[in-house]
Design a protein around this motif. Structure first.
Motif, PDB file in Angstrom:
ATOM      1  N   ALA A 292       0.842  -1.188   0.000  1.00 13.82           N
ATOM      2  CA  ALA A 292       0.000   0.000   0.000  1.00 13.82           C
ATOM      3  C   ALA A 292       0.883   1.245   0.000  1.00 13.82           C
ATOM      4  O   ALA A 292       1.909   1.296   0.683  1.00 13.82           O
ATOM      5  N   PRO A 293       0.516   2.283  -0.768  1.00 14.50           N
ATOM      6  CA  PRO A 293       1.312   3.510  -0.798  1.00 14.50           C
ATOM      7  C   PRO A 293       1.421   4.128   0.594  1.00 14.50           C
ATOM      8  O   PRO A 293       0.407   4.263   1.292  1.00 14.50           O
ATOM      9  N   PRO A 294       2.610   4.519   1.020  1.00 12.50           N
ATOM     10  CA  PRO A 294       2.772   5.102   2.361  1.00 12.50           C
ATOM     11  C   PRO A 294       1.904   6.334   2.596  1.00 12.50           C
ATOM     12  O   PRO A 294       1.485   6.587   3.727  1.00 12.50           O
ATOM     13  N   PHE A 295       1.610   7.124   1.522  1.00  9.90           N
ATOM     14  CA  PHE A 295       0.843   8.350   1.741  1.00  9.90           C
ATOM     15  C   PHE A 295      -0.582   8.069   2.184  1.00  9.90           C
ATOM     16  O   PHE A 295      -1.255   8.958   2.717  1.00  9.90           O
ATOM     17  N   TRP A 296      -1.054   6.848   1.985  1.00  4.44           N
ATOM     18  CA  TRP A 296      -2.395   6.504   2.467  1.00  4.44           C
ATOM     19  C   TRP A 296      -2.507   6.660   3.975  1.00  4.44           C
ATOM     20  O   TRP A 296      -3.589   6.908   4.501  1.00  4.44           O
ATOM     21  N   TRP A 297      -1.399   6.473   4.677  1.00  9.54           N
ATOM     22  CA  TRP A 297      -1.434   6.446   6.135  1.00  9.54           C
ATOM     23  C   TRP A 297      -0.840   7.704   6.758  1.00  9.54           C
ATOM     24  O   TRP A 297      -0.463   7.717   7.913  1.00  9.54           O
ATOM     25  N   LYS A 298      -0.792   8.787   5.943  1.00 13.93           N
ATOM     26  CA  LYS A 298      -0.322  10.085   6.435  1.00 13.93           C
ATOM     27  C   LYS A 298      -1.422  11.120   6.225  1.00 13.93           C
ATOM     28  O   LYS A 298      -2.441  10.847   5.587  1.00 13.93           O
ATOM     29  N   ARG A 299      -1.206  12.311   6.747  1.00 14.18           N
ATOM     30  CA  ARG A 299      -2.170  13.387   6.539  1.00 14.18           C
ATOM     31  C   ARG A 299      -2.318  13.650   5.046  1.00 14.18           C
ATOM     32  O   ARG A 299      -1.348  13.552   4.289  1.00 14.18           O
ATOM     33  N   PRO A 300      -3.532  13.991   4.576  1.00 15.60           N
ATOM     34  CA  PRO A 300      -3.740  14.226   3.143  1.00 15.60           C
ATOM     35  C   PRO A 300      -2.773  15.271   2.604  1.00 15.60           C
ATOM     36  O   PRO A 300      -2.584  16.332   3.204  1.00 15.60           O
ATOM     37  N   GLY A 301      -2.135  14.936   1.482  1.00 20.40           N
ATOM     38  CA  GLY A 301      -1.179  15.841   0.866  1.00 20.40           C
ATOM     39  C   GLY A 301      -1.381  15.892  -0.636  1.00 20.40           C
ATOM     40  O   GLY A 301      -2.463  15.589  -1.155  1.00 20.40           O
ATOM     41  N   LEU A 302      -0.321  16.247  -1.356  1.00 12.04           N
ATOM     42  CA  LEU A 302      -0.417  16.437  -2.801  1.00 12.04           C
ATOM     43  C   LEU A 302      -0.808  15.154  -3.521  1.00 12.04           C
ATOM     44  O   LEU A 302      -1.646  15.167  -4.429  1.00 12.04           O
ATOM     45  N   GLN A 303      -0.206  14.024  -3.126  1.00 11.19           N
ATOM     46  CA  GLN A 303      -0.500  12.768  -3.826  1.00 11.19           C
ATOM     47  C   GLN A 303      -1.968  12.377  -3.708  1.00 11.19           C
ATOM     48  O   GLN A 303      -2.598  11.996  -4.696  1.00 11.19           O
ATOM     49  N   SER A 304      -2.509  12.479  -2.491  1.00 14.21           N
ATOM     50  CA  SER A 304      -3.925  12.129  -2.328  1.00 14.21           C
ATOM     51  C   SER A 304      -4.820  13.142  -3.030  1.00 14.21           C
ATOM     52  O   SER A 304      -5.873  12.782  -3.579  1.00 14.21           O
ATOM     53  N   ALA A 305      -4.403  14.425  -3.070  1.00 14.97           N
ATOM     54  CA  ALA A 305      -5.198  15.451  -3.744  1.00 14.97           C
ATOM     55  C   ALA A 305      -5.267  15.183  -5.247  1.00 14.97           C
ATOM     56  O   ALA A 305      -6.317  15.345  -5.879  1.00 14.97           O
ATOM     57  N   LEU A 306      -4.134  14.751  -5.833  1.00 13.47           N
ATOM     58  CA  LEU A 306      -4.112  14.473  -7.268  1.00 13.47           C
ATOM     59  C   LEU A 306      -5.019  13.296  -7.620  1.00 13.47           C
ATOM     60  O   LEU A 306      -5.582  13.235  -8.721  1.00 13.47           O
ATOM     61  N   MET A 307      -5.164  12.359  -6.701  1.00 16.44           N
ATOM     62  CA  MET A 307      -5.985  11.177  -6.965  1.00 16.44           C
ATOM     63  C   MET A 307      -7.418  11.326  -6.460  1.00 16.44           C
ATOM     64  O   MET A 307      -8.240  10.430  -6.660  1.00 16.44           O
ATOM     65  N   ALA A 308      -7.720  12.454  -5.821  1.00 20.00           N
ATOM     66  CA  ALA A 308      -9.051  12.660  -5.250  1.00 20.00           C
ATOM     67  C   ALA A 308     -10.176  12.520  -6.277  1.00 20.00           C
ATOM     68  O   ALA A 308     -11.224  11.932  -5.960  1.00 20.00           O
TER      69      ALA A 308
END
Length: 342
Positions: free
Chosen positions: A5-21
């Motif tokens: 699983a991508p590490p950003f899934w388990w961190k505060r929402p950032g650029l990566q999650s925003a791009l995939m929103a």
């Protein structure tokens, strides 16, 4: 091959999650529509679904095992229903511990089958009907909450108190399988496993929806035998950190820890590294029941790793001991009402 699983899934929402929103919004709309409108198939047995909000581990399998114990104590014949993640079967199949392997049926079904009859099927209706034909009067689904294929008599959502639901975003922007509010709406109760504040938002949401919240914890059964040894702990589960934290809380001395992706099949080099490190530093290898059963289907030095690795056995214990029995009772009552057409 199981991807991590991508590490950003388990961190505060950032650029990566925003791009995939935007993709998450579409996925969430589809998931909501499936849960709201898909025609579910009834089967002639009480059905309890043990699901979770996110991909990855949260304590579903220990919860399912605890419920099976409660069902057995009431004289019922429980059967587990699993998709068999990582397995290679195409048709509904009853797990045979004497002949099946984790590579064929998946690692979790091999564990579940040690407790009760277990059917593996990507078609959950076919798997449930197979269990009914074999005489099961209580079906416990390990996962499958969002699939909306069967009529549930009780639907539980399990969440880890430490990790919660990560960044709270829907796949692929985060680890959440469907919009949280919709998942709570379709659930009968929430089971919060462990300690921490990661599940607090879901607890508040469940409380507003008048859904019961049950608190539980994983209790090591045999940790005392490791306390006088320096250990090398390794795990390939949804959250290896939870396993290491459980060992640490049980005062097991951890010289090193090695985490791998969920359902990971260890390669020859990884197995050799674990064995060599343990030999060089005189460490006791220790792992989870799920990893141990998966390694048993390996070859070469995998069998050596099996023989040299101890297993930490854990039980899921509810803060209120009557809860598993009450869940079984509620599912049986709901099933009888469903069968009577009430």
């Amino acid at each position: 091959m199981v991807s991590e699983a991508p590490p950003f899934w388990w961190k505060r929402p950032g650029l990566q999650s925003a791009l995939m929103a935007p993709f998450g919004w579409v996925y969430g709309r589809v998931a909501r529509r499936i849960m709201d409108t898909k025609v579910r198939t009834p089967v002639d047995a009480a059905v309890i679904c043990v699901g979770n909000f996110t991909v990855g581990g949260s304590g579903k399998t220990p919860t399912a095992l605890t419920l099976a114990d409660a069902g057995l104590a009431k004289g019922l014949k429980p059967g587990f229903l699993s998709r068999g993640y990582g397995g290679g079967l195409r048709h509904a199949h009853l797990v045979d511990l004497a002949h099946d392997t984790a590579r064929l049926v998946g690692d979790e079904p091999m564990l579940l089958a040690q407790k009760a009859m277990t059917a593996v099927s990507s078609d959950r209706v076919a798997g449930a009907e197979l269990l009914v034909r074999e005489g099961c009067d209580l079906i416990i689904m390990d996962d499958g909450f969002q699939s909306a294929t069967l009529v549930f008599d009780q639907a539980l959502l399990v969440v880890d108190a430490r990790r919660g639901i990560g960044n709270g975003r829907v796949l692929p922007a985060g680890p959440v399988r469907a919009p949280v509010i919709d998942q709570v709406r379709h659930a009968d109760a929430l089971v919060v496993v462990g300690e921490g504040d990661g599940a607090d938002p879901m607890i508040r949401m469940a409380a507003r929806a008048a859904k019961p919240v049950h608190l539980a914890r994983l209790e090591p059964r045999n940790a005392s035998r490791f306390r006088d040894k320096n250990c090398l702990a390794f795990a390939a589960i949804g959250d290896p950190g939870k396993f290491f934290a459980t060992l640490d809380a049980a005062h097991v001395r951890l010289a090193n820890t090695r985490g791998f992706p969920d359902h990971h099949h260890f390669g020859d080099d990884e197995i050799a590294d674990l064995l060599d490190e343990a030999e060089l530093y005189k460490l006791q290898l220790i792992t989870t029941s799920k990893d141990h059963v998966r390694l048993r289907s390996g070859h070469g030095r995998a069998q050596e790793l099996v023989e040299k690795s101890a297993v930490l056995k854990v039980d899921l214990v509810f803060d209120s001991p009557h809860v598993p029995s009450a869940i079984i009772d509620a599912s049986v009552v709901a099933f009888k009402r469903r069968r009577a057409g009430i």
